[in-house]
Design a protein around this motif. Sequence first.
Motif, PDB file in Angstrom:
ATOM      1  N   ARG A 107       0.495   8.614  -2.717  1.00  0.00           N
ATOM      2  CA  ARG A 107       1.444   7.718  -2.017  1.00  0.00           C
ATOM      3  C   ARG A 107       0.756   7.018  -0.857  1.00  0.00           C
ATOM      4  N   LEU A 108      -0.038   7.769  -0.104  1.00  0.00           N
ATOM      5  CA  LEU A 108      -0.749   7.178   1.031  1.00  0.00           C
ATOM      6  C   LEU A 108      -1.766   6.144   0.555  1.00  0.00           C
ATOM      7  N   VAL A 109      -2.464   6.430  -0.535  1.00  0.00           N
ATOM      8  CA  VAL A 109      -3.439   5.473  -1.064  1.00  0.00           C
ATOM      9  C   VAL A 109      -2.736   4.192  -1.509  1.00  0.00           C
ATOM     10  N   ARG A 110      -1.605   4.327  -2.183  1.00  0.00           N
ATOM     11  CA  ARG A 110      -0.859   3.132  -2.611  1.00  0.00           C
ATOM     12  C   ARG A 110      -0.405   2.315  -1.411  1.00  0.00           C
ATOM     13  N   GLU A 111      -0.001   2.999  -0.351  1.00  0.00           N
ATOM     14  CA  GLU A 111       0.387   2.290   0.869  1.00  0.00           C
ATOM     15  C   GLU A 111      -0.797   1.512   1.436  1.00  0.00           C
ATOM     16  N   CYS A 112      -1.966   2.137   1.435  1.00  0.00           N
ATOM     17  CA  CYS A 112      -3.171   1.456   1.925  1.00  0.00           C
ATOM     18  C   CYS A 112      -3.484   0.229   1.067  1.00  0.00           C
ATOM     19  N   LEU A 113      -3.347   0.372  -0.237  1.00  0.00           N
ATOM     20  CA  LEU A 113      -3.636  -0.754  -1.129  1.00  0.00           C
ATOM     21  C   LEU A 113      -2.706  -1.923  -0.846  1.00  0.00           C
ATOM     22  N   ARG A 114      -1.434  -1.622  -0.539  1.00  0.00           N
ATOM     23  CA  ARG A 114      -0.487  -2.699  -0.257  1.00  0.00           C
ATOM     24  C   ARG A 114      -0.853  -3.459   1.007  1.00  0.00           C
ATOM     25  N   ARG A 115      -1.504  -2.775   1.950  1.00  0.00           N
ATOM     26  CA  ARG A 115      -1.902  -3.434   3.197  1.00  0.00           C
ATOM     27  C   ARG A 115      -3.084  -4.370   2.993  1.00  0.00           C
ATOM     28  N   ALA A 116      -3.852  -4.153   1.942  1.00  0.00           N
ATOM     29  CA  ALA A 116      -4.979  -5.026   1.591  1.00  0.00           C
ATOM     30  C   ALA A 116      -5.931  -5.225   2.775  1.00  0.00           C
ATOM     31  N   SER A 117      -6.217  -4.123   3.474  1.00  0.00           N
ATOM     32  CA  SER A 117      -7.175  -4.166   4.586  1.00  0.00           C
ATOM     33  C   SER A 117      -8.098  -2.961   4.458  1.00  0.00           C
TER      34      SER A 117
END
Length: 400
Positions: free
Chosen positions: A265-275
């Motif tokens: 879940r945390l990795v997917r959140e990071c991917l959504r931030r695209a940073s």
Amino acid sequence: MRSGAVERVFREEYGRAVSVLVRTFGDIDLAEEAVQEAFTAALQRWPDDGPPPSPAGWIITTARNHAIDRLRRDAKRAEKHAEAEMIYNIPPDEPDDRLRLIFTCCHPALARHAQVALTLRLLGGLTTPEIARALLVPEPTLAQRIVRAKNKIRDAGIPYRVPRAADLPDRLTAVLAVVYLIFNEGYAASSGALVRDDLCAEAIRLGRMLRRLMPDEPEVAGLLALMVLSAARRPARVDPEGALVPLPLQDRTRWDRDAIAEGHRLVRECLRRASPGPYQLQAAINAVHTDAETAEATDWVQIVQLYDQLMALSPSPVVALNRAVAIAELEGPAAGLRLIEPLPLPTYHVFHAVRADLLRRAGRPEEAREAYKTAAELTGNTAERDYLLTQRANLLPSLS
């Protein structure tokens, strides 16, 4: 010994209480002493009276009162005494309090070993003997490091504050590096047993705290994901006798699936931030590993792509070594060997362990035995050394 209720509150609230008192009184030693006295009082009262409705508030108020009493008794602190007389109620905990404290602990003027020790002491509430044992440092040496670090904070006037926005990225990098160092020492201890669960748990707790305090920093989420996903494999990393089990041979049914789900879940959140940042990319690599039901099902193409991004963003010989391992899975051990041979890692035991494994797979047993021997000599971790020597012994020619 701490009772169960006090132990839980100590682990959860010690850093908060110290940070509030540092903000109020501006003195780390005074804050520490007062909070420790408050917990001593809790040990004496809570077993009979039961925990108060707000244990953290009770600890902070009791510590505040101890601090004021101490100031009153200390004639040399007359100015602080006058200030203390005006304090009737401790201000409520502010989110920035613990941020101020961890950025103070990780100030660039302090050596990294001092940053680690102070973070464990002031944010984690570990005692000097506990930290000394965890970091494998003699207790007098560790105590001197902590004292010197506190003196440097005081004498150099290191500010108790969150850095300015312009300074935050560099300073946050140091904070994350300290937390990751604590986790790494727990996950693959520099000597003794393979894992130190207390350090892993403490690093993850600090990561969760940073996550709550800095929810918009993607690298904070990335570091927490990396630690959670790594720790999820902990149950399968050793066999019942305590021997190391390498990733390809681990029983993946023993992995902590709840932790893996959180990490994903945390990795997917990071991917959504695209940073993307280094911790996020390492977490993504771990997510790919933990997504595979078997070692053979690992998506090595995706892992190589992630290592390519990591090399572009944060190149290092260690990253190049890990990338070479992934390349070897796709193109064979000879391709991996070509990539690792030039790497400047002569004293890094993992380099020699990887080289030994690739040499073994490439059908070069004599060279592999030498590499296993070098790797075993360079590691202080008993489980790793035993594994490496066993691998070397398995390559010995039969005497029959």
